[in-house]
Design a protein around this motif. Structure first.
Motif: not given
Ligand SMILES: Cc1ncc(COP(=O)(O)O)c(C=O)c1O
Lengths: 401, 86
Positions: B45, B48-49, B51-52
């Protein structure tokens, strides 16, 4: 020398803390099964509300008879892999039965659903390919992806826009692209918004696999799963499923219409290097799949029971994880401690549910997870609601923790 | 560390804060999963942060060799240099 068990100390501490609070959440034994929905646990008759036995199909006379006949005629085990001596006529018959049920050209039976995911991911994708998987995917999907050696890109749960952003960053010429979704997500009970993903598929191009583990037999006018319910079966390239839930046996399958589908049999290690499902499990699965087709009223009963439990929980003011009714209904708990205390209190009061805490449950949720069965009576459902009212909704137990 | 990698380190620290419930001090050689005792899903998770924020993909298979904050800074630098594609 470093003891190999040293790394487990956090898990071991967490488990012993849990043991001090009551029964062993991960080590409970049913010493007798009285029916699909009743067992003797810790010496007490217990209502089962966490079995994934959606169709309540584990004690059907004809399925049991088919299993006994297979034991008599084929023996206790196959002692071999599907590609050696382990394929019996029964496995072929089961594959044909499933292909017919699903309206697919090809079907391959694996030894468990876990292995079906391993086998399909590793059979479909290789090191040059990219698998885009939903963040909340089941561990068997993650493990299958790892085994495949493909690039793994994780997208935000049920978010087709997020998937599209990631697909747009990826060079489609670099290798194949497989997107993996689940029909019903096992912990929380929500469905994939399939229509949104199919739109993205039309724009970006990829092959699509849906794990219907919790939706096979459950959703759709024909019980084929989410793709059937959504009317989008032709947009889904591959289906994975398990016999451990609606089929009431052990085993799993992959299915599809691709003309080369059978290549998976000769290229997928989880298919090749393990023994095939036992004759009795294959035989009861055949009988159960026929039953799913012949008795759609089971699906109707399951839907009715699910709605009854869902509405009952909401009337109590409990917070469930998902707004749509499905046979998986997960109630949120404030934290892990409260979840364990409430789980123990429910068990003592006579109902077994699943407990799910991170990382098994997504988003740091601590859940009491119920799975509804077509074999539950209205009285069973009402009892579950009543006990949740006493144990969970009242807050009394959580406070005393 | 270069100015760029310092900036990335600072940003990673900020993105990691919500997962670092015990407020353990983040150093270049801090092991993200073991030192902070973050479970496997929370690590993903967090990624993912990242990546964003940087508009890049960090395939999970790359993460097998990524343990420390410095490793993570390097991955981000690499993916940025590749234009974010996987
Ligand atoms: C989504 C999902 N896929 C696959 C499996 C694996 O199935 P099996 O129990 O047959 O190994 C499960 C459940 O266990 C599941 O929930």
């Amino acid at each position: 020398m470093i003891d190999l068990f040293d790394k487990h100390h956090h898990t071991i501490e967490r488990h012993s803390r849990m043991l001090q609070m009551g029964s062993d959440v991960v080590g409970l034994a049913s010493t007798q099964m009285l029916s699909p929905t009743r067992a003797i646990i810790d010496g007490r008759e217990t209502v089962l509300a966490g079995t994934n036995n959606y169709m309540g199909i584990t004690f059907e006379e004809d399925c049991i008879a088919a299993g006994k006949k297979a034991l008599d005629e084929f023996g206790t085990g196959t002692t071999g892999s599907r590609i050696a001596n382990g394929t019996y006529g029964l496995h072929r018959e089961l594959e044909q039965e499933l292909a017919g049920f699903l309206g697919r050209k090809h079907c391959i039976v694996f030894t468990t659903g876990y292995q079906a995911n391993l086998g399909m991911m590793a059979g479909l994708a290789g090191p040059k390919d990219t698998i885009f998987l939903d963040a909340d995917s089941h561990s068997s999907i993650y493990d299958g992806c790892t085994l495949s050696g493909a690039n793994l890109v994780r997208f935000r749960h049920n978010n087709a826009t997020d998937l599209e952003k990631r697909l747009a960053r990826h060079d489609p010429e670099s290798g194949g692209r497989l997107v993996v979704l689940e029909g019903i997500y096992s912990m929380v009970g929500d469905r994939a918004p399939l229509a949104d993903f199919v739109e993205v598929k039309k724009r970006q191009g990829f092959q699509l696999l849906v794990d219907e583990a919790h939706s096979f037999g459950v959703l759709g006018p024909n019980g084929r799963g989410l793709a059937d319910e959504a009317g989008l079966e032709s947009d889904v390239d591959f289906i994975v499923g398990t016999f451990s839930k609606s089929v009431g046996a052990i085993g799993g399958f992959g299915a599809g219409d691709h003309p080369q589908f059978d290549a998976i049999r000769y290229s997928s290690r989880p298919y090749m290097f393990t023994a095939s499902p036992s004759p009795s499990s294959a035989a009861t699965s055949i009988a159960a799949v026929r039953k799913l087709k012949a008795e759609p009223e089971r699906r109707a009963r399951l839907a009715d029971n699910s709605k009854r439990l869902f509405d009952g929980f909401h009337a109590l003011g409990l917070e469930t994880c998902c707004d749509t009714v499905s046979p998986v209904i997960a109630v949120k708990c404030p934290d892990e401690l409260a979840a364990i205390v409430m789980w123990n209190a429910l068990l003592k009061a006579g109902v077994y549910v699943n407990i799910a805490v991170p990382p098994a449950a997504p988003n740091n949720l601590c859940l009491l997870r119920c799975s509804v069965s077509a074999a539950h009576t209205h009285d069973d459902i009402d009892l579950i609601i009543k006990l949740f009212g006493e144990v969970v909704a009242s807050g009394a137990v959580a406070v005393s923790a | 560390m270069t100015a760029d990698s310092k900036e990335i380190f600072a940003k990673l620290s900020e993105l990691l804060a919500p997962f670092n419930s015990k407020n353990i001090e983040l150093k270049p050689d801090t092991e993200i999963s073991t030192d902070l005792n973050i479970d496997s899903v929370s690590v993903m998770d967090f990624v993912m942060e990242v990546e964003d924020h940087f508009d890049i993909d960090i395939p999970l298979n790359v993460l097998a060799d990524t343990h420390t904050m410095t490793d993570m800074v390097k991955v981000v630098e690499q993916r940025l240099a590749q234009g974010g594609s996987s």
